[in-house]
Design an enzyme around this catalytic site. Structure first.
Site, PDB file in Angstrom:
ATOM      1  N   ASN A 119       0.850  -1.198   0.000  1.00 57.68           N
ATOM      2  CA  ASN A 119       0.000   0.000   0.000  1.00 57.68           C
ATOM      3  C   ASN A 119       0.883   1.244   0.000  1.00 57.68           C
ATOM      4  O   ASN A 119       2.103   1.145  -0.026  1.00 57.68           O
ATOM      5  CB  ASN A 119      -0.962  -0.026   1.197  1.00 57.68           C
ATOM      6  N   ASP A 155      -4.421  -6.233   5.271  1.00 57.80           N
ATOM      7  CA  ASP A 155      -5.446  -7.057   5.908  1.00 57.80           C
ATOM      8  C   ASP A 155      -5.389  -8.499   5.410  1.00 57.80           C
ATOM      9  O   ASP A 155      -5.772  -9.419   6.120  1.00 57.80           O
ATOM     10  CB  ASP A 155      -6.844  -6.464   5.622  1.00 57.80           C
ATOM     11  N   PRO A 205      -3.011 -11.858  10.496  1.00 56.69           N
ATOM     12  CA  PRO A 205      -3.306 -11.628  11.926  1.00 56.69           C
ATOM     13  C   PRO A 205      -3.461 -10.130  12.179  1.00 56.69           C
ATOM     14  O   PRO A 205      -2.823  -9.318  11.498  1.00 56.69           O
ATOM     15  CB  PRO A 205      -2.055 -12.163  12.635  1.00 56.69           C
ATOM     16  N   ASP A 206      -4.320  -9.770  13.118  1.00 54.92           N
ATOM     17  CA  ASP A 206      -4.487  -8.349  13.463  1.00 54.92           C
ATOM     18  C   ASP A 206      -3.567  -8.032  14.644  1.00 54.92           C
ATOM     19  O   ASP A 206      -3.814  -8.465  15.778  1.00 54.92           O
ATOM     20  CB  ASP A 206      -5.957  -8.061  13.809  1.00 54.92           C
ATOM     21  N   PHE A 234      -4.483   3.452  14.913  1.00 54.63           N
ATOM     22  CA  PHE A 234      -4.847   4.456  13.919  1.00 54.63           C
ATOM     23  C   PHE A 234      -6.020   3.879  13.140  1.00 54.63           C
ATOM     24  O   PHE A 234      -6.137   2.657  12.998  1.00 54.63           O
ATOM     25  CB  PHE A 234      -3.682   4.741  12.965  1.00 54.63           C
ATOM     26  N   LYS A 236     -11.259  -3.643  18.233  1.00 53.01           N
ATOM     27  CA  LYS A 236      -9.865  -4.074  18.436  1.00 53.01           C
ATOM     28  C   LYS A 236      -9.453  -4.007  19.906  1.00 53.01           C
ATOM     29  O   LYS A 236      -8.456  -4.579  20.298  1.00 53.01           O
ATOM     30  CB  LYS A 236      -8.926  -3.241  17.574  1.00 53.01           C
TER      31      LYS A 236
HETATM   32  O1  PMT Z   1       2.861   6.189   6.479  1.00 59.54           O
HETATM   33  P1  PMT Z   1       2.306   7.532   6.044  1.00 59.54           P
HETATM   34  O2  PMT Z   1       2.433   7.763   4.565  1.00 59.54           O
HETATM   35  O3  PMT Z   1       2.884   8.652   6.867  1.00 59.54           O
HETATM   36  O4  PMT Z   1       0.747   7.519   6.322  1.00 59.54           O
HETATM   37  C1  PMT Z   1       0.262   7.430   7.626  1.00 59.54           C
HETATM   38  C2  PMT Z   1      -0.971   6.516   7.717  1.00 59.54           C
HETATM   39  C3  PMT Z   1      -2.116   7.120   6.943  1.00 59.54           C
HETATM   40  C4  PMT Z   1      -0.635   5.133   7.169  1.00 59.54           C
HETATM   41  C5  PMT Z   1      -1.294   6.397   9.261  1.00 59.54           C
HETATM   42  O5  PMT Z   1      -1.643   7.664   9.757  1.00 59.54           O
HETATM   43  C6  PMT Z   1      -2.437   5.432   9.488  1.00 59.54           C
HETATM   44  O6  PMT Z   1      -3.608   5.738   9.378  1.00 59.54           O
HETATM   45  N1  PMT Z   1      -2.098   4.153   9.836  1.00 59.54           N
HETATM   46  C7  PMT Z   1      -3.035   3.051   9.984  1.00 59.54           C
HETATM   47  C8  PMT Z   1      -3.355   2.493   8.623  1.00 59.54           C
HETATM   48  C9  PMT Z   1      -4.315   1.311   8.678  1.00 59.54           C
HETATM   49  O7  PMT Z   1      -3.949   0.232   8.301  1.00 59.54           O
HETATM   50  O8  PMT Z   1      -5.469   1.583   9.224  1.00 59.54           O
HETATM   51  P2  PMT Z   1      -6.699   0.500   9.390  1.00 59.54           P
HETATM   52  O9  PMT Z   1      -7.877   1.339   9.674  1.00 59.54           O
HETATM   53  O10 PMT Z   1      -6.748  -0.424   8.221  1.00 59.54           O
HETATM   54  O11 PMT Z   1      -6.270  -0.336  10.652  1.00 59.54           O
HETATM   55  C10 PMT Z   1      -6.651   0.033  11.966  1.00 59.54           C
HETATM   56  C11 PMT Z   1      -5.534  -0.235  12.928  1.00 59.54           C
HETATM   57  O12 PMT Z   1      -5.258  -1.627  13.013  1.00 59.54           O
HETATM   58  C12 PMT Z   1      -4.220   0.428  12.577  1.00 59.54           C
HETATM   59  O13 PMT Z   1      -3.647   0.893  13.790  1.00 59.54           O
HETATM   60  C13 PMT Z   1      -3.386  -0.692  11.981  1.00 59.54           C
HETATM   61  O14 PMT Z   1      -1.973  -0.511  12.234  1.00 59.54           O
HETATM   62  C14 PMT Z   1      -3.901  -1.894  12.751  1.00 59.54           C
HETATM   63  N2  PMT Z   1      -3.859  -3.170  12.020  1.00 59.54           N
HETATM   64  C15 PMT Z   1      -4.588  -3.359  10.902  1.00 59.54           C
HETATM   65  C16 PMT Z   1      -4.573  -4.582  10.273  1.00 59.54           C
HETATM   66  C17 PMT Z   1      -3.788  -5.626  10.811  1.00 59.54           C
HETATM   67  N3  PMT Z   1      -3.729  -6.808  10.225  1.00 59.54           N
HETATM   68  N4  PMT Z   1      -3.077  -5.417  11.916  1.00 59.54           N
HETATM   69  C18 PMT Z   1      -3.089  -4.206  12.528  1.00 59.54           C
HETATM   70  O15 PMT Z   1      -2.407  -4.009  13.554  1.00 59.54           O
END
Ligand code: PMT
Length: 410
Positions: free
Chosen positions: A209, A277, A305-306, A325, A343
């Protein structure tokens, strides 16, 4: 004592400048990296070559040097530092600082810096006691400039009184004490994830991504600046490893989870990484060939895995504060709230990642901090500013908890 701190030392033109090579040596011995800026007048008392040899870094003196500007803009010099020291600070330099004059490199840097500034004055006792200097000192103190000395003693001119620059070891100790007081997260340990994960399809292709790692890396650096011991677990990015932060490089989501588990225990966990994901169920051992027929290769995805959910699970190893985030393109707050609940983290930073916002890869971010107490809407700001605000918010959170537990046990 000053482990991995970046000091910008500005040397101005007083006889005490002869002590600055020793100051540089002691700063380095204490673990700091040092960059020096010398004014024209300072070069009458100490050579740039001496400072360069001892600091191991280029010495800067010219505001209009094309080479220096090409290599690193002068503003960057003060931005990259953790702290700025003016030693010796002459009466003239204090006057320039008080007036905000930027007629040379030193003055410009002092006006442009967003870092703490400490000054070690050195001048004749009558100059130090002069009403003009007293007014300038008072004004600078009001602006949170920190004064180290001057000491009382015999001056180079033969007079006795206050105005001698503090000895290099006193200056180093004062810097260390200042940084200690500025380190509310000292003794805490944080794990931060950053960047994308890449999920291989075959030995040459992968799913990834647009995360650049800018936000996660800035958070790691901001926590470190507040005295926290930080382990950054990063997917592939072009960001340099933040100075003073232990950085572990990984590729896939499963690698990231394993690295996070190895990095445990922690008081703080921040999941800024854009973790894939899904991953490809069966990675092809050889490069998938283009067959040329109608049969296109099919890729079966399975769920990764999350990491955030795994770290948030209640248990003895759960960090005291878990921050996720939420990258959303619509109904940002609602979706982020749902993620917080699903989460099981404590706080979530919701950011709108629609293409026009450029949150992925851009230099700025608009964050809504959602805690169990409510929402804080932060304005659009640089990712560094977001990181500093979040780090301060975390420091305040722990300070408030200490206060509450102190009251309870009293
Ligand atoms: O890296 P940059 O270009 O500076 O951009 C920053 C950003 C936009 C990537 C950052 O600010 C951000 O939003 N990061 C989280 C991106 C994300 O995957 O969001 P999500 O809504 O899909 O996931 C929610 C949370 O679960 C996140 O904290 C993610 O790290 C976590 N996650 C998601 C999937 C997974 N399998 N494991 C996780 O830990």
């Amino acid at each position: 004592m000053l482990n991995a701190k970046r000091v910008l030392l500005i040397v101005t033109g007083g006889i005490a400048a002869y002590k600055t090579p020793e100051l540089v040596r002691q700063l380095k011995k204490a673990g700091a990296s040092v960059s020096c800026v010398v004014t024209q007048a300072a070069q009458q008392f100490v050579t740039p070559l001496t400072l360069q040899s001892l600091s191991g870094d280029k010495v800067y003196s010219d505001l209009f040097s094309l080479t220096d500007e090409h290599e690193m803009g002068h503003i960057e010099l003060s931005r990259q530092a953790d702290i700025v020291i003016v030693a010796p600070a002459t009466a003239n330099m204090l006057a320039k600082m008080a007036q905000g004059l930027a007629d040379d490199l030193a003055g410009t840097l002092l006006l442009a810096t967003d870092k703490p500034v400490l000054v070690a004055p050195a001048m004749n006792v009558r100059m130090w006691e002069h009403a003009a200097t007293r007014d300038n000192v008072a004004m600078l103190k009001k602006r949170a400039i920190v004064f180290i000395g001057p000491d009382e003693g015999e001056m180079a001119c033969g007079e006795w009184g206050e105005g001698r620059m503090s000895e290099p070891e006193e200056i180093v100790a004062a810097i260390a004490a200042f940084l200690d007081a500025e380190a509310p997260l000292k003794g805490k340990r944080a794990i931060v994830t950053s960047g994308p994960t890449v999920e291989p399809i075959d030995p040459v292709r992968y799913i990834a991504n647009r995360s650049s790692g800018k936000q996660g890396h800035a958070i790691a650096a901001a926590l470190k600046d507040l005295g926290c011991a930080v382990i950054l677990v990063s997917g592939p990015t072009h960001q340099p490893d933040p100075l003073g932060v232990q950085t572990v490089h990984v590729e896939s989501a499963r690698d990231m989870l394993a690295a996070v588990e190895t990095a445990f225990p922690a008081d703080i966990f921040i999941a800024a990484a854009a973790v894939a994901d899904w991953r490809v169920d069966l990675q092809a051992p050889q490069k998938i060939k283009k067959s040329g027929g109608a049969a296109l290769p099919e890729i079966k995805l399975v769920e990764n895995p999350d990491i955030l959910a795994a770290v948030s699970k209640p248990g003895p190893r759960r960090p005291a504060l878990v921050v996720g985030f939420a990258a959303e393109t619509e109904t940002v707050i609602e979706h982020a709230r749902a993620k917080l609940a699903k989460k099981g983290c404590d706080w979530i930073c919701a950011n709108d990642v629609s293409a026009e916002r450029k949150a992925f890869g851009g230099d700025e971010n608009t964050v809504h901090l959602i805690t169990r107490a409510g929402i804080e809407d932060w304005p659009k700001q640089s990712k560094t500013a977001v990181a500093r605000k979040l780090a301060r918010r975390i420091a305040d959170h722990f300070a408030a908890q200490t206060h509450v537990s102190g009251k309870t046990s009293a």
